[in-house]
Scaffold this motif. Structure first.
Motif, short mmCIF file in Angstrom:
data_model
loop_
_atom_site.label_atom_id
_atom_site.label_comp_id
_atom_site.label_asym_id
_atom_site.label_seq_id
_atom_site.Cartn_x
_atom_site.Cartn_y
_atom_site.Cartn_z
N LYS A 135 0.83 -1.21 0.00
CA LYS A 135 0.00 0.00 0.00
C LYS A 135 0.87 1.26 0.00
N GLN A 136 1.94 1.22 0.80
CA GLN A 136 2.86 2.36 0.84
C GLN A 136 3.51 2.59 -0.52
N LEU A 137 3.98 1.50 -1.12
CA LEU A 137 4.61 1.61 -2.44
C LEU A 137 3.63 2.11 -3.49
N HIS A 138 2.41 1.62 -3.41
CA HIS A 138 1.38 2.02 -4.36
C HIS A 138 1.12 3.52 -4.28
N ARG A 139 1.09 4.05 -3.06
CA ARG A 139 0.85 5.49 -2.88
C ARG A 139 1.98 6.33 -3.48
N VAL A 140 3.22 5.81 -3.39
CA VAL A 140 4.39 6.56 -3.89
C VAL A 140 4.48 6.52 -5.41
N PHE A 141 4.15 5.37 -6.03
CA PHE A 141 4.43 5.17 -7.46
C PHE A 141 3.19 5.17 -8.36
N ARG A 142 1.99 5.33 -7.80
CA ARG A 142 0.79 5.28 -8.65
C ARG A 142 0.64 6.51 -9.54
N GLU A 143 1.30 7.63 -9.19
CA GLU A 143 1.16 8.87 -9.96
C GLU A 143 1.76 8.77 -11.36
N PHE A 144 2.61 7.76 -11.61
CA PHE A 144 3.29 7.67 -12.90
C PHE A 144 2.54 6.82 -13.92
N GLY A 145 1.47 6.17 -13.49
CA GLY A 145 0.67 5.38 -14.43
C GLY A 145 0.05 4.17 -13.78
N LYS A 146 -0.66 3.41 -14.58
CA LYS A 146 -1.36 2.23 -14.09
C LYS A 146 -0.37 1.12 -13.70
N ILE A 147 -0.53 0.61 -12.48
CA ILE A 147 0.32 -0.49 -11.99
C ILE A 147 -0.40 -1.81 -12.20
N GLU A 148 0.23 -2.71 -12.96
CA GLU A 148 -0.36 -4.02 -13.23
C GLU A 148 -0.10 -5.02 -12.10
N SER A 149 1.12 -5.02 -11.59
CA SER A 149 1.46 -5.95 -10.49
C SER A 149 2.63 -5.41 -9.68
N MET A 150 2.78 -5.97 -8.48
CA MET A 150 3.83 -5.56 -7.56
C MET A 150 4.24 -6.77 -6.71
N ARG A 151 5.55 -6.94 -6.51
CA ARG A 151 6.00 -8.08 -5.70
C ARG A 151 7.28 -7.72 -4.94
N PHE A 152 7.39 -8.26 -3.73
CA PHE A 152 8.59 -8.07 -2.91
C PHE A 152 9.55 -9.24 -3.13
N ARG A 153 10.83 -8.93 -3.05
CA ARG A 153 11.86 -9.95 -3.19
C ARG A 153 13.00 -9.68 -2.20
N SER A 154 13.88 -10.66 -2.04
CA SER A 154 15.07 -10.55 -1.17
C SER A 154 14.71 -10.27 0.28
N VAL A 155 13.66 -10.94 0.77
CA VAL A 155 13.27 -10.79 2.17
C VAL A 155 13.99 -11.87 2.98
N ALA A 156 14.78 -11.44 3.97
CA ALA A 156 15.54 -12.38 4.80
C ALA A 156 14.65 -12.93 5.90
N VAL A 157 14.45 -14.24 5.89
CA VAL A 157 13.59 -14.88 6.89
C VAL A 157 14.46 -15.46 8.01
N SER A 158 13.84 -15.72 9.17
CA SER A 158 14.58 -16.19 10.34
C SER A 158 14.89 -17.69 10.28
N ASP A 159 14.05 -18.47 9.57
CA ASP A 159 14.24 -19.93 9.50
C ASP A 159 14.09 -20.40 8.06
N LEU A 160 15.22 -20.76 7.44
CA LEU A 160 15.19 -21.19 6.03
C LEU A 160 14.56 -22.57 5.85
N LYS A 161 14.56 -23.39 6.91
CA LYS A 161 13.99 -24.73 6.82
C LYS A 161 12.47 -24.69 6.61
N LEU A 162 11.84 -23.70 7.22
CA LEU A 162 10.38 -23.58 7.07
C LEU A 162 9.98 -23.09 5.69
N GLY A 163 10.88 -22.38 5.03
CA GLY A 163 10.56 -21.83 3.72
C GLY A 163 10.12 -20.37 3.84
#
Length: 326
Positions: free
Chosen positions: A71-99
């Motif tokens: 929602k925060q990202l959408h508010r910052v970048f929606r002024e430049f045009g229609k956003i089709e999709s958005m995804r987060f990457r490179s999130v460091a998790v605490s337990d890699l075994k769980l996925g």
């Protein structure tokens, strides 16, 4: 009967609302994950030309605060045009075994993680060109890096001329620390630290791009005195991809040649450069055709016959008897 306080009266509806909000958030996250999964499957099935067309409409956003939402990202970048999709990457998790998916649902994020990345797909390429202007914007305590996924050759050349390579950094170094250390060299466009895909922990090196190429010259002058986290940084000019590719090609050719030489030696032959001569060759001297006597190697006509070691020694002894040393 014991009297009921107002706090107890309002506590139950508040708890119900919190439970309802939590359930709603989980449902939204599951929906987003399904959409991301579908997009990933569809993207993999596309042809290279179709993938390139999508990549041209995709915007990369780096160094986002770990707690930032769509929602925060959408508010910052929606002024430049229609956003089709958005995804987060490179999130460091605490337990890699769980996925990653399970950890993201349970909000089990690595405590040492300070940032994550995101991708936004716009409806047109023009939107991406406009959104790049948000590079360097502060979201929370982080200066975000906004860039195109697909760049022209001119843009790549510009990046190379205005960038430096920074090594020997602590693994826990942040973009803000590197920016602060090199701020004296001039205005910085962005700092890009290379991180592990799974843990999001730094690998100890990265790149800094200045607004002006003069920043590179200043950085090279003070390269022996810049420190981050108590460690002296190793600063070098960035080399173009063409130069690196040529170097790799030359090294591969040398390696191949060396392997061929080793194979030749194992088989009993030699495929490399011919040697100038060996000790064994000295005893296979040749004498001129039609003449008797001993001649030094290389002196005489081209038509020569080989001589054995025994004959060579015999002739040397005979010559020494005729001309004894005085």
């Amino acid at each position: 009967t014991t009297p009921v306080s107002l706090d107890e009266i309002y506590a139950k509806p508040a708890a119900k609302r919190a439970k309802k909000d939590k359930k709603k958030k989980i449902e939204e996250d599951e929906k987003e994950e399904k959409e991301d999964g579908k997009e990933g499957v569809v993207y993999q099935q596309l042809s290279p030309e179709e993938k390139l067309a999508i990549d041209k409409r995709t915007l990369f956003i780096g160094n986002l605060p770990i707690g930032s939402s769509k929602k925060q990202l959408h508010r910052v970048f929606r002024e430049f045009g229609k956003i089709e999709s958005m995804r987060f990457r490179s999130v460091a998790v605490s337990d890699l075994k769980l996925g990653k998916k399970v950890c993201m649902k349970a909000n089990k994020v690595n405590e040492n993680a300070t940032n994550k990345n995101a991708y936004i797909v716009y409806a047109s390429e023009e939107c991406v060109a406009g959104a790049v202007a948000k590079n360097g914007t502060k979201i929370g305590d982080n200066c975000i890096r906004v860039d195109k996924v697909v760049k022209s050759k001119k843009e790549q050349s510009d990046d190379q001329q205005k960038s430096i390579f920074v090594g020997n950094m602590p693994f826990g170094a942040t973009e803000e620390e590197v920016r602060e250390a090199l701020a004296q060299c001039g205005e910085i466009e962005y700092v890009r630290l290379t991180r592990d895909k799974e843990t999001n922990i730094g690998k100890g090196f990265g790149y800094v791009k200045f607004v002006d190429s003069a920043g590179v010259l200043l950085a090279m002058k003070i390269k022996d005195s810049v420190k981050v986290g108590g460690r002296q940084l190793r600063i070098q000019r960035c080399k173009s991809k063409v130069t690196l590719e040529n170097k790799k090609k030359i090294s591969d050719e040398k390696k191949k040649k060396k392997e061929e030489e080793e194979e030749g030696r194992k088989k009993g032959g030699f495929r490399g450069r011919k040697s100038k001569g060996t000790d064994k060759d000295l005893f296979k001297t040749k004498s001129p055709a039609g003449k008797k006597g001993f001649k030094q190697p290389g002196k005489g006509s081209n038509k020569q016959k080989p001589i054995s070691k025994r004959k060579f020694d015999k002739k040397v002894n005979k010559a020494s008897k005729k001309n004894p040393a005085k």
